[in-house]
Design an enzyme around this catalytic site. Structure first.
Site, PDB file in Angstrom:
ATOM      1  N   HIS A 211     -43.962  -4.183  12.977  1.00  0.00           N
ATOM      2  CA  HIS A 211     -44.443  -3.055  12.914  1.00  0.00           C
ATOM      3  C   HIS A 211     -44.417  -2.461  14.186  1.00  0.00           C
ATOM      4  CE1 HIS A 211     -47.973   0.040  12.321  1.00  0.00           C
ATOM      5  NE2 HIS A 211     -48.025  -0.270  13.833  1.00  0.00           N
TER       6      HIS A 211
ATOM      7  N   GLY B  87     -23.335  13.196  -9.270  1.00  0.00           N
ATOM      8  CA  GLY B  87     -23.487  11.546  -8.943  1.00  0.00           C
ATOM      9  C   GLY B  87     -23.485  11.433  -7.227  1.00  0.00           C
TER      10      GLY B  87
ATOM     11  N   VAL C 211     -16.806  15.108 -11.149  1.00  0.00           N
ATOM     12  CA  VAL C 211     -17.082  14.644 -12.437  1.00  0.00           C
ATOM     13  C   VAL C 211     -16.467  13.304 -12.679  1.00  0.00           C
ATOM     14  CG1 VAL C 211     -17.383  17.020 -13.413  1.00  0.00           C
ATOM     15  CG2 VAL C 211     -15.177  15.895 -13.248  1.00  0.00           C
TER      16      VAL C 211
ATOM     17  N   GLU D   5       0.759  -1.131  -0.118  1.00  0.00           N
ATOM     18  CA  GLU D   5       0.105   0.010  -0.129  1.00  0.00           C
ATOM     19  C   GLU D   5       0.889   1.191  -0.030  1.00  0.00           C
ATOM     20  OE1 GLU D   5      -2.504   3.009   0.111  1.00  0.00           O
ATOM     21  OE2 GLU D   5      -3.153   1.011  -0.286  1.00  0.00           O
ATOM     22  N   ARG D   6       0.492   2.210  -0.716  1.00  0.00           N
ATOM     23  CA  ARG D   6       1.641   3.224  -0.770  1.00  0.00           C
ATOM     24  C   ARG D   6       1.119   4.448  -0.181  1.00  0.00           C
ATOM     25  NH1 ARG D   6      -0.378   6.201  -6.681  1.00  0.00           N
ATOM     26  NH2 ARG D   6      -2.306   6.780  -6.065  1.00  0.00           N
TER      27      ARG D   6
ATOM     28  N   HIS E   8      -2.265   4.906   2.561  1.00  0.00           N
ATOM     29  CA  HIS E   8      -2.989   4.490   3.832  1.00  0.00           C
ATOM     30  C   HIS E   8      -3.922   3.021   3.639  1.00  0.00           C
ATOM     31  CE1 HIS E   8      -3.051   8.904   4.905  1.00  0.00           C
ATOM     32  NE2 HIS E   8      -3.553   8.945   3.894  1.00  0.00           N
TER      33      HIS E   8
END
Length: 471
Positions: free
Chosen positions: A450, A188, A276, A41-42, A44
């Site tokens: 319910h 989005g 975007v 992992e670079r 985090h």
């Protein structure tokens, strides 16, 4: 003899590049199945989702939700004076939540005896991963390598983020100020969540969407309902519009040139959030030299995550839509089980639920009504509004809708779509139903407790066959 330029290789059964929700899950599942696993992992542990995406945004949105409820105290017979917020404290809590979970990932990897390496990985040749670490270059070999490097925010020419006037999601999570007039480009999940957060805290918010409606991947009826709610909350929604360019005035905000309906207007904002889309993190890995097919910055795979290059797999955001953490995690499990000699089921994108944590929340799974009609099937559609549900009224959340889409002949649940309070929790009921190939008859005969919001799920099914009781 091993040297700095040619280090001694350490052999593994599986090496995973990237420790996001796809990578770390693949690594842990592989280890559970008896494989010797390393993950590189670079930045985090937990990746973007845990550190700069899903988790910290939900922590911030929770603060906004509580702030909104405090302002409504009188509706519940309560009293709250001088309601305000401290943005720095909101951000601090959010970062604390992310930090806590980040540490938890490290613990899980250690518990499962996964070798965790912090470094920048590349693939110099098939079956080999090189990791540049603070201690020097490491060389790892494995017959199976899983690429889970994720994605980053897409930036359009002229709309590039600068961290001051124009932000990406990362800047919006650690804001240098509270926006007064905010422009969000893109509607989005990311764009709408930040629009909802800052609008709730008082920013005058405008959302610009290039498509003909906001939330373009959602069912049109649900998106339309959500738009009306956002507008009631004071948001300005511009659909079928495009931000052609931004004029940046250092220390004085931005002038946005917005094209819509053949006309261009200018509006002034002090802050812009660009949301975007995303771009896959394929650079620097050496994929092209290995013969990996990359299209539109995403690695092309089969339903099992295989790239077509022997022993090389890709999962998560780098492998394409839907760009969701839970999809990545499930792909991680599938790939690990495949590598370990198992026979897992491939991931079905139609079975993956999408959740957006704005106010009101939005959740969906399967086909929209339009997609179901386009498939040529005869369909039945059921709806039930929150206003007809006792629990929703008691919660003070009467605005919402549950919608279900069925195959009229077989009764197959083709899709489910919701907007309203806590629908991101409710949607899993329909996800399980689809996974078990439930029909309308099964759902009708199921007894829902319910008073709960889940009763609306039942009523929506009943409504598809003109049997709704409470509406």
């Amino acid at each position: 003899m091993a040297t700095e330029a040619n280090p001694k290789a350490e052999a593994f059964d599986m090496v995973v590049i990237g420790a996001g929700p796809g990578g770390y899950v693949a690594a842990i599942r592989g280890a559970q199945l008896g494989l010797k696993v390393a993950v590189v992992e670079r930045e985090h542990m937990g990746g973007i989702c845990l550190n700069w995406g899903c988790i910290p945004t939900k922590a911030m949105l929770r603060s906004a939700e509580v702030f909104h409820l405090m302002q409504r105290a009188g509706e519940f017979g309560l009293s709250a004076q001088g309601v305000g917020f401290d943005l720095d404290a909101v951000v601090k809590r959010s970062r604390g939540v992310a930090g806590q979970l980040n540490a938890g990932i490290g613990h899980l990897l250690k518990k499962n005896k996964v070798t965790a390496i912090m470094g920048v990985a590349s693939l110099p040749q098939a079956g080999v991963v090189e990791a540049k670490t603070e201690a020097g270059l490491m060389r790892l070999t494995a017959p199976a390598i899983v690429i889970a490097t994720g994605a980053r925010a897409r930036e359009l020419p002229g709309l590039e983020a600068d961290g001051d006037l124009v932000w990406t999601y990362r800047h919006a999570l650690v804001p240098p100020r509270m926006p007064k007039r905010l422009l969000v480009i893109g509607s989005g999940a990311i764009g709408i969540e930040f629009a909802s957060f800052y609008n709730t805290l008082g920013a005058e918010t405008t959302v610009v969407e290039v498509m003909e409606r906001i939330l373009p991947v959602e069912d049109a009826e649900i998106a339309g309902f959500a738009r009306k709610q956002f507008q009631k909350q004071g948001m300005t929604i511009l659909e079928g519009a495009r931000v052609a360019r931004l004029e940046r005035h250092k220390g004085k905000g931005v002038t946005a040139h917005i094209e819509r309906g053949g006309k261009t207007e200018t509006q002034a904002f002090d802050t812009v959030i660009s949301a975007v889309g995303i771009v896959g993190n394929t650079e620097g890995l050496g994929l092209e030299a290995l013969g990996v097919r990359v299209e539109r910055s995403h690695v092309v795979t089969d339903p099992y995550g295989r790239t077509g290059v022997e022993g090389l797999y890709a999962i998560g955001d780098i492998a394409g839509a839907p760009w969701l953490a839970h999809k990545a995690s499930h792909e991680g499990v599938v790939v690990a089980e495949l590598i370990a000699g198992g026979d897992p089921h491939p991931v079905d994108p139609q079975a993956i639920a999408g959740c957006t944590y704005c106010h009101p929340q939005i959740a969906s799974v399967g086909m929209t009504e339009a997609q179901a009609k386009e498939s040529g099937r005869a369909i039945r559609v059921g709806r039930f509004p929150f206003i007809g549900n006792g629990k929703a009224i008691a919660l003070g959340e009467p605005e919402g809708l549950v919608k279900t889409v069925f195959d009229a002949q077989s009764g197959e649940l083709l899709g489910a779509h919701m907007v309203g309070a806590e629908v991101t929790e409710l949607i899993q009921g329909y996800v399980v139903g689809r996974q078990l190939e439930t029909t309308e008859a099964d759902l009708m005969e199921t007894v829902f407790p319910h008073p709960t919001l889940s009763e609306m799920m039942h009523e929506s099914v009943l409504d598809a066959w003109d049997r709704a009781i409470h509406f």
